[in-house]
Design a protein around this motif. Sequence first.
Motif, PDB file in Angstrom:
ATOM      1  N   THR A   7       0.852  -1.177   0.000  1.00  0.00           N
ATOM      2  CA  THR A   7       0.000   0.000   0.000  1.00  0.00           C
ATOM      3  C   THR A   7       0.890   1.229   0.000  1.00  0.00           C
ATOM      4  OG1 THR A   7      -1.704  -1.177   1.231  1.00  0.00           O
ATOM      5  CG2 THR A   7      -1.833   1.222   1.228  1.00  0.00           C
ATOM      6  N   VAL A   8       0.593   2.144  -0.899  1.00  0.00           N
ATOM      7  CA  VAL A   8       1.359   3.375  -1.042  1.00  0.00           C
ATOM      8  C   VAL A   8       0.413   4.536  -0.781  1.00  0.00           C
ATOM      9  CG1 VAL A   8       2.779   4.764  -2.604  1.00  0.00           C
ATOM     10  CG2 VAL A   8       2.809   2.262  -2.782  1.00  0.00           C
ATOM     11  N   LEU A  25       6.974   3.012  -9.548  1.00  0.00           N
ATOM     12  CA  LEU A  25       6.863   1.725  -8.849  1.00  0.00           C
ATOM     13  C   LEU A  25       6.374   0.594  -9.758  1.00  0.00           C
ATOM     14  CD1 LEU A  25       5.356   3.041  -5.519  1.00  0.00           C
ATOM     15  CD2 LEU A  25       7.657   2.108  -5.864  1.00  0.00           C
ATOM     16  N   THR A  45      -4.041   7.086  -2.477  1.00  0.00           N
ATOM     17  CA  THR A  45      -3.551   5.746  -2.180  1.00  0.00           C
ATOM     18  C   THR A  45      -3.529   4.908  -3.451  1.00  0.00           C
ATOM     19  OG1 THR A  45      -4.511   5.871   0.019  1.00  0.00           O
ATOM     20  CG2 THR A  45      -3.923   3.693  -0.757  1.00  0.00           C
ATOM     21  N   VAL A  72       5.561  10.043   1.082  1.00  0.00           N
ATOM     22  CA  VAL A  72       5.121   8.724   0.637  1.00  0.00           C
ATOM     23  C   VAL A  72       5.303   7.737   1.784  1.00  0.00           C
ATOM     24  CG1 VAL A  72       5.500   6.862  -1.018  1.00  0.00           C
ATOM     25  CG2 VAL A  72       5.803   9.237  -1.729  1.00  0.00           C
ATOM     26  N   THR A  73       4.237   7.024   2.107  1.00  0.00           N
ATOM     27  CA  THR A  73       4.307   5.955   3.096  1.00  0.00           C
ATOM     28  C   THR A  73       4.041   4.654   2.364  1.00  0.00           C
ATOM     29  OG1 THR A  73       3.473   7.446   4.802  1.00  0.00           O
ATOM     30  CG2 THR A  73       3.383   5.083   5.283  1.00  0.00           C
ATOM     31  N   VAL A  74       4.961   3.698   2.498  1.00  0.00           N
ATOM     32  CA  VAL A  74       4.779   2.377   1.896  1.00  0.00           C
ATOM     33  C   VAL A  74       4.622   1.363   3.018  1.00  0.00           C
ATOM     34  CG1 VAL A  74       5.896   2.848  -0.309  1.00  0.00           C
ATOM     35  CG2 VAL A  74       7.288   2.138   1.603  1.00  0.00           C
ATOM     36  N   ALA A  84      10.363  -1.006  -2.700  1.00  0.00           N
ATOM     37  CA  ALA A  84       9.708   0.264  -3.023  1.00  0.00           C
ATOM     38  C   ALA A  84      10.588   1.441  -2.619  1.00  0.00           C
ATOM     39  CB  ALA A  84       8.344   0.341  -2.338  1.00  0.00           C
TER      40      ALA A  84
END
Length: 114
Positions: A7-8, A25, A45, A72-74, A84
């Motif tokens: 999930t990005v 990505l 998202t 950005v949170t992966v 990622a």
Amino acid sequence: MSDTQLTVTLDGGGIEDARTIVRALEGVFGAPGDLPADEGATVRTATFDSPDAPRAASDPAAGGTLSTAVTVTVQGTPQAVEAAARTLSGAFTTRDDGAASGDQERERQLLLVP
């Protein structure tokens, strides 16, 4: 292919910035299950089905240009999150803003700057 997802979450920037990041990505994870689409959103998202062993990026420097900084949170398996993070670091100027680990999942936050 496993049923694990990466999930990005993208905070900041416009829809084109979000799409530029997702395209970077795709070389590693393939096409996402959903694309950032809402023009008016401030947080977007995208989710990718995460292979057990992510592919090597064919051209990690082909990320593109961002109009502004994007956080950005992966989140996903440790292997997917690290792949990622490596991909994004190769495609954009990044600052690592931290990581959190669980039993089988990892989260990492990066600031991508133009």
